[in-house]
Design a protein around this motif. Structure first.
Motif, PDB file in Angstrom:
ATOM      1  N   LEU A 120       1.081  -0.972   0.191  1.00 39.81           N
ATOM      2  CA  LEU A 120       0.013  -0.108  -0.451  1.00 39.81           C
ATOM      3  C   LEU A 120       1.218   1.784  -0.473  1.00 39.81           C
ATOM      4  O   LEU A 120       0.729   1.923  -0.776  1.00 39.81           O
ATOM      5  CB  LEU A 120      -1.132  -0.153   1.292  1.00 39.81           C
ATOM      6  N   LEU A 123       2.180   1.524  -3.276  1.00 37.07           N
ATOM      7  CA  LEU A 123       0.757   2.452  -3.853  1.00 37.07           C
ATOM      8  C   LEU A 123       1.129   3.688  -4.327  1.00 37.07           C
ATOM      9  O   LEU A 123       0.580   4.219  -5.495  1.00 37.07           O
ATOM     10  CB  LEU A 123      -0.147   1.344  -3.963  1.00 37.07           C
ATOM     11  N   GLY A 124       0.798   4.361  -2.888  1.00 33.32           N
ATOM     12  CA  GLY A 124       1.021   5.567  -2.461  1.00 33.32           C
ATOM     13  C   GLY A 124       1.719   6.121  -2.713  1.00 33.32           C
ATOM     14  O   GLY A 124       1.522   7.073  -3.963  1.00 33.32           O
ATOM     15  N   ARG A 127       1.095   6.491  -6.855  1.00 32.96           N
ATOM     16  CA  ARG A 127       0.749   7.603  -7.328  1.00 32.96           C
ATOM     17  C   ARG A 127       0.447   8.421  -6.417  1.00 32.96           C
ATOM     18  O   ARG A 127      -0.803   9.290  -6.523  1.00 32.96           O
ATOM     19  CB  ARG A 127      -1.483   6.815  -7.295  1.00 32.96           C
ATOM     20  N   ARG A 130      -2.837  11.221  -6.259  1.00 27.27           N
ATOM     21  CA  ARG A 130      -3.745  11.516  -7.008  1.00 27.27           C
ATOM     22  C   ARG A 130      -5.099  10.445  -5.856  1.00 27.27           C
ATOM     23  O   ARG A 130      -4.878  10.690  -4.979  1.00 27.27           O
ATOM     24  CB  ARG A 130      -3.547   9.849  -7.897  1.00 27.27           C
ATOM     25  N   THR A 132      -5.985   7.873  -5.606  1.00 28.06           N
ATOM     26  CA  THR A 132      -5.561   6.617  -4.543  1.00 28.06           C
ATOM     27  C   THR A 132      -5.072   6.930  -3.489  1.00 28.06           C
ATOM     28  O   THR A 132      -4.614   6.130  -2.379  1.00 28.06           O
ATOM     29  CB  THR A 132      -4.698   5.790  -5.956  1.00 28.06           C
ATOM     30  N   ASP A 133      -3.341   7.412  -3.581  1.00 27.11           N
ATOM     31  CA  ASP A 133      -2.862   8.301  -2.683  1.00 27.11           C
ATOM     32  C   ASP A 133      -3.242   9.098  -1.562  1.00 27.11           C
ATOM     33  O   ASP A 133      -3.321   8.441  -0.157  1.00 27.11           O
ATOM     34  CB  ASP A 133      -1.462   9.196  -3.233  1.00 27.11           C
ATOM     35  N   LEU A 135      -6.576   7.752  -1.032  1.00 26.31           N
ATOM     36  CA  LEU A 135      -7.081   7.058  -0.125  1.00 26.31           C
ATOM     37  C   LEU A 135      -6.036   5.782   0.598  1.00 26.31           C
ATOM     38  O   LEU A 135      -6.792   5.604   1.859  1.00 26.31           O
ATOM     39  CB  LEU A 135      -7.878   6.199  -1.150  1.00 26.31           C
ATOM     40  N   VAL A 136      -4.764   5.472   0.341  1.00 24.26           N
ATOM     41  CA  VAL A 136      -3.962   4.824   0.720  1.00 24.26           C
ATOM     42  C   VAL A 136      -3.430   5.782   2.091  1.00 24.26           C
ATOM     43  O   VAL A 136      -3.502   5.042   3.529  1.00 24.26           O
ATOM     44  CB  VAL A 136      -2.786   4.860   0.372  1.00 24.26           C
TER      45      VAL A 136
END
Length: 317
Positions: A120, A123-124, A127, A130, A132-133, A135-136
């Motif tokens: 995660l 991923l952050g 991204r 964005r 997604t970032d 949200l993470v």
């Protein structure tokens, strides 16, 4: 004397000093706490002067506090952790019976946290800025804010009582059954650890992705997975720092989680021993947990030198 020897001696001396100070503090706090050994042993039974005198003589309660502490410390240096006041059993045997469960729970929780938190965080970072970032990062903050025992109660209500997917308490029999029984407690410990790993991993990788060598590698046309591999390798030092914090924090979190899930580990033993003023057991637990934390910190320091050749133990880089 080489760097490794100097490093080992410094760590041993520091650990010995911490253990000594912690044992003095624990002994003093237990002495000042309400209640007494006599009350613990007698319970609701009538206390005669002869009975009280016998208990005081048996456990040397009339001796000054300093003498009691030095007697305990001398026993530890001889390898004798004493006898439990509450059960009469050898303290070393009690710790040996419960230590494997606590270590298994700590390892399981750390594994779950690593499997979720590191991907995660990557991923952050990839991204960054964005949705997604965001949200993470939000999920990480929520995880850090959730106490393990509260998460454990929520997991019990939803997945054990509500859906019936996991057992409510107990350790199970056999490897597969034990893993099944420890999944909810380990998940309760892992939630906060995931948030910490996400923050450290994301911040470290974002910093590395902005370095000149990454820009140069991309300009040379290197494939994105290869560039990410180099950046991740250079991000491992702060991730190892987070991992060390997670393991030590998980060890501390087992105290309430084991009580929540009725697991017979070191955490539940510590709660019972503090409640009944079982000084030898509490002292031995404090000693053991301090040594475990010191061992984790030592492994993290060694890991620094393995993942980053620029780091040298006991000397300059």
């Amino acid at each position: 004397m080489n760097g490794w020897a100097r490093f080992a001696l410094r760590r041993l001396a520091g650990t010995a000093a911490v253990v000594l100070l912690l044992s003095i503090g624990v002994f003093g706090l237990l002495y000042l706490a309400p209640g007494s050994v006599q009350q613990t042993l007698l319970g609701t039974r009538p206390a005669t002067p002869a009975t009280i005198a016998a208990i005081q003589a048996r456990y040397h309660l009339n001796d000054p506090v300093a003498v009691q502490y030095l007697r305990w410390l001398g026993g530890v240096l001889r390898g004798d952790l004493g006898t439990s006041i509450r059960t009469g059993a050898a303290v070393s045997g009690m710790l040996g019976e419960r230590l494997p469960l606590t270590l298994a729970l700590t390892g399981y929780g750390t594994l779950l946290a690593a499997l979720a938190g590191i991907p995660l965080g990557v991923l952050g970072a990839l991204r960054r800025g964005r949705a997604t970032d965001r949200l993470v990062v939000t999920a990480g903050v929520v995880g850090l804010s959730a106490p393990p025992f509260a998460v454990g109660l929520l997991l019990l209500v939803v997945f054990a009582l509500g859906l019936g997917w996991f057992p409510v308490y107990g350790t199970g029999e056999g490897l597969a059954d034990q893993v099944w029984h420890l999944t909810l407690p380990a998940a309760a410990l892992a939630v906060g650890a995931v948030g910490l790993l996400v923050r450290f991993t994301r911040a470290a990788l974002v910093r590395e992705l902005e370095q000149d060598y990454v820009v140069f590698a991309r300009a040379r046309g290197l494939r994105a997975p290869l560039v990410l591999r180099y950046a991740l390798r250079n991000s491992l030092v702060p991730v190892l720092t987070a991992a060390g914090l997670i393991v030590t924090g998980t060890l501390a979190g087992t105290v309430l989680v084991e009580v929540t899930f009725a697991l017979p580990g070191l955490g539940s033993l510590l709660v019972d021993s503090v409640t009944f003023k079982d000084v030898p057991v509490v002292q031995a637990l404090a000693l053991l947990l301090t040594l475990l934390v010191a061992a984790v910190n030592l492994l993290v320091d060694v890991g620094y030198s393995l993942v980053d050749p620029r780091v040298r133990l006991g000397g300059a880089a």
